[in-house]
Design a protein around this motif. Structure first.
Motif, PDB file in Angstrom:
ATOM      1  N   UNK A  12       1.067  -1.228  -0.157  1.00 47.73           N
ATOM      2  CA  UNK A  12      -0.078  -0.014   0.047  1.00 47.73           C
ATOM      3  C   UNK A  12       0.823   1.324  -0.046  1.00 47.73           C
ATOM      4  N   UNK A  13       1.984   1.343   0.773  1.00 52.00           N
ATOM      5  CA  UNK A  13       3.001   2.378   0.853  1.00 52.00           C
ATOM      6  C   UNK A  13       3.565   2.572  -0.506  1.00 52.00           C
ATOM      7  N   UNK A  14       3.841   1.348  -1.243  1.00 55.40           N
ATOM      8  CA  UNK A  14       4.449   1.365  -2.441  1.00 55.40           C
ATOM      9  C   UNK A  14       3.498   2.257  -3.551  1.00 55.40           C
ATOM     10  N   UNK A  15       2.192   1.757  -3.314  1.00 50.74           N
ATOM     11  CA  UNK A  15       1.304   2.377  -4.333  1.00 50.74           C
ATOM     12  C   UNK A  15       0.792   3.881  -4.011  1.00 50.74           C
ATOM     13  N   UNK A  16       1.085   4.309  -2.739  1.00 47.24           N
ATOM     14  CA  UNK A  16       0.845   5.765  -2.228  1.00 47.24           C
ATOM     15  C   UNK A  16       1.983   6.312  -2.924  1.00 47.24           C
ATOM     16  N   UNK A  17       3.316   5.969  -2.767  1.00 54.01           N
ATOM     17  CA  UNK A  17       4.173   6.875  -3.045  1.00 54.01           C
ATOM     18  C   UNK A  17       4.457   6.859  -4.364  1.00 54.01           C
ATOM     19  N   UNK A  18       3.969   6.002  -5.196  1.00 50.48           N
ATOM     20  CA  UNK A  18       3.947   5.788  -6.575  1.00 50.48           C
ATOM     21  C   UNK A  18       2.983   6.803  -7.252  1.00 50.48           C
ATOM     22  N   UNK A  19       1.894   7.241  -6.527  1.00 45.88           N
ATOM     23  CA  UNK A  19       1.004   8.142  -6.820  1.00 45.88           C
ATOM     24  C   UNK A  19       1.599   9.549  -6.459  1.00 45.88           C
ATOM     25  N   UNK A  64      11.804  13.382  -1.947  1.00 48.46           N
ATOM     26  CA  UNK A  64      12.869  12.573  -1.938  1.00 48.46           C
ATOM     27  C   UNK A  64      12.505  11.269  -1.289  1.00 48.46           C
ATOM     28  N   UNK A  65      11.849  11.481   0.001  1.00 49.40           N
ATOM     29  CA  UNK A  65      11.632  10.226   0.672  1.00 49.40           C
ATOM     30  C   UNK A  65      10.690   9.256  -0.048  1.00 49.40           C
ATOM     31  N   UNK A  66       9.775   9.757  -0.541  1.00 50.14           N
ATOM     32  CA  UNK A  66       8.727   8.939  -1.332  1.00 50.14           C
ATOM     33  C   UNK A  66       9.453   8.261  -2.509  1.00 50.14           C
ATOM     34  N   UNK A  67      10.408   8.938  -3.360  1.00 53.38           N
ATOM     35  CA  UNK A  67      11.027   8.404  -4.288  1.00 53.38           C
ATOM     36  C   UNK A  67      12.022   7.217  -3.551  1.00 53.38           C
ATOM     37  N   UNK A  68      12.742   7.670  -2.567  1.00 59.59           N
ATOM     38  CA  UNK A  68      13.825   6.630  -2.321  1.00 59.59           C
ATOM     39  C   UNK A  68      13.203   5.348  -1.705  1.00 59.59           C
ATOM     40  N   UNK A  69      11.858   5.423  -1.070  1.00 59.02           N
ATOM     41  CA  UNK A  69      11.264   4.349  -0.521  1.00 59.02           C
ATOM     42  C   UNK A  69      10.723   3.557  -1.747  1.00 59.02           C
ATOM     43  N   UNK A  70       9.972   4.225  -2.676  1.00 57.08           N
ATOM     44  CA  UNK A  70       9.478   3.733  -3.942  1.00 57.08           C
ATOM     45  C   UNK A  70      10.539   2.630  -4.558  1.00 57.08           C
ATOM     46  N   UNK A  71      11.656   3.413  -4.712  1.00 58.20           N
ATOM     47  CA  UNK A  71      12.568   2.641  -5.545  1.00 58.20           C
ATOM     48  C   UNK A  71      13.032   1.577  -4.824  1.00 58.20           C
ATOM     49  N   UNK A  88      14.744 -11.529   4.372  1.00 62.04           N
ATOM     50  CA  UNK A  88      15.382 -10.655   5.549  1.00 62.04           C
ATOM     51  C   UNK A  88      16.631 -10.054   5.245  1.00 62.04           C
ATOM     52  N   UNK A  89      17.624 -10.571   4.528  1.00 63.50           N
ATOM     53  CA  UNK A  89      18.957  -9.861   3.559  1.00 63.50           C
ATOM     54  C   UNK A  89      18.436  -8.673   2.895  1.00 63.50           C
ATOM     55  N   UNK A  90      17.540  -8.932   2.123  1.00 66.63           N
ATOM     56  CA  UNK A  90      17.274  -7.863   1.166  1.00 66.63           C
ATOM     57  C   UNK A  90      16.748  -6.621   2.143  1.00 66.63           C
ATOM     58  N   UNK A  91      16.023  -6.864   3.188  1.00 66.14           N
ATOM     59  CA  UNK A  91      15.365  -5.754   4.035  1.00 66.14           C
ATOM     60  C   UNK A  91      16.490  -5.117   4.432  1.00 66.14           C
ATOM     61  N   UNK A  92      17.324  -5.547   5.072  1.00 62.35           N
ATOM     62  CA  UNK A  92      18.266  -5.240   5.921  1.00 62.35           C
ATOM     63  C   UNK A  92      19.195  -4.316   4.947  1.00 62.35           C
ATOM     64  N   UNK A  93      19.563  -4.695   3.854  1.00 65.48           N
ATOM     65  CA  UNK A  93      20.386  -4.134   2.744  1.00 65.48           C
ATOM     66  C   UNK A  93      19.812  -2.703   2.097  1.00 65.48           C
ATOM     67  N   UNK A  94      18.418  -2.929   1.958  1.00 63.50           N
ATOM     68  CA  UNK A  94      17.558  -1.915   1.432  1.00 63.50           C
ATOM     69  C   UNK A  94      17.569  -0.660   2.605  1.00 63.50           C
ATOM     70  N   UNK A  95      17.336  -1.299   3.844  1.00 62.11           N
ATOM     71  CA  UNK A  95      17.346  -0.289   4.869  1.00 62.11           C
ATOM     72  C   UNK A  95      18.686   0.549   5.140  1.00 62.11           C
ATOM     73  N   UNK A  96      19.802  -0.092   5.058  1.00 63.66           N
ATOM     74  CA  UNK A  96      21.062   0.617   5.159  1.00 63.66           C
ATOM     75  C   UNK A  96      21.186   1.671   3.900  1.00 63.66           C
ATOM     76  N   UNK A  97      21.107   1.016   2.632  1.00 61.72           N
ATOM     77  CA  UNK A  97      20.905   2.028   1.575  1.00 61.72           C
ATOM     78  C   UNK A  97      20.227   3.140   1.775  1.00 61.72           C
ATOM     79  N   UNK A  98      18.906   3.012   2.144  1.00 56.44           N
ATOM     80  CA  UNK A  98      17.913   3.993   2.314  1.00 56.44           C
ATOM     81  C   UNK A  98      18.592   5.198   3.471  1.00 56.44           C
ATOM     82  N   UNK A  99      18.953   4.493   4.731  1.00 51.45           N
ATOM     83  CA  UNK A  99      19.557   5.354   5.669  1.00 51.45           C
ATOM     84  C   UNK A  99      20.852   6.259   4.980  1.00 51.45           C
TER      85      UNK A  99
END
Length: 115
Positions: A12-19, A64-71, A88-99
């Protein structure tokens, strides 16, 4: 909370950030390329001046936050679906990149405000 309900919220957050991103692109095209072209493309100084407005800066950070999350969530879904990384590994990697991205973004905005 089950994994399924968390995944539904993430989708749902992916769809909202896409909008949000779609609306931002349409606003950009209208402002800069349709109405702005009559006055010329804004200069760097005009853009920096606009960014010093706290409301504009907040909007840029939200965008920028929406774009970062969406990507990053999109990349996460591809990596997991293609079985290149465990979820679980992918979530951790994406979290570090997002930070890292958001830290750079906020630092950049503070520099603009202090100029």
């Amino acid at each position: 909370m089950s994994s399924r309900s968390r995944s539904g919220k993430a989708w749902l957050l992916q769809a909202i950030t896409g909008a949000i991103l779609t609306l931002a692109v349409l606003a950009h095209i209208y402002r800069v390329h349709l109405t702005g072209s009559a006055h010329g493309i804004p200069t760097y100084e005009e853009v920096v001046s606009a960014l010093k407005n706290p409301l504009v800066m907040a909007g840029e950070i939200v965008l920028a936050t929406a774009a970062t999350y969406h990507a990053l969530y999109g990349l996460h879904m591809v990596l997991v679906e293609a079985q290149l990384l465990r979820e679980d590994v992918s979530k951790k990697v994406m979290l570090v990149i997002g930070i890292i991205i958001m830290t750079w973004l906020i630092g950049f905005n503070v520099i603009i405000l202090l100029e």
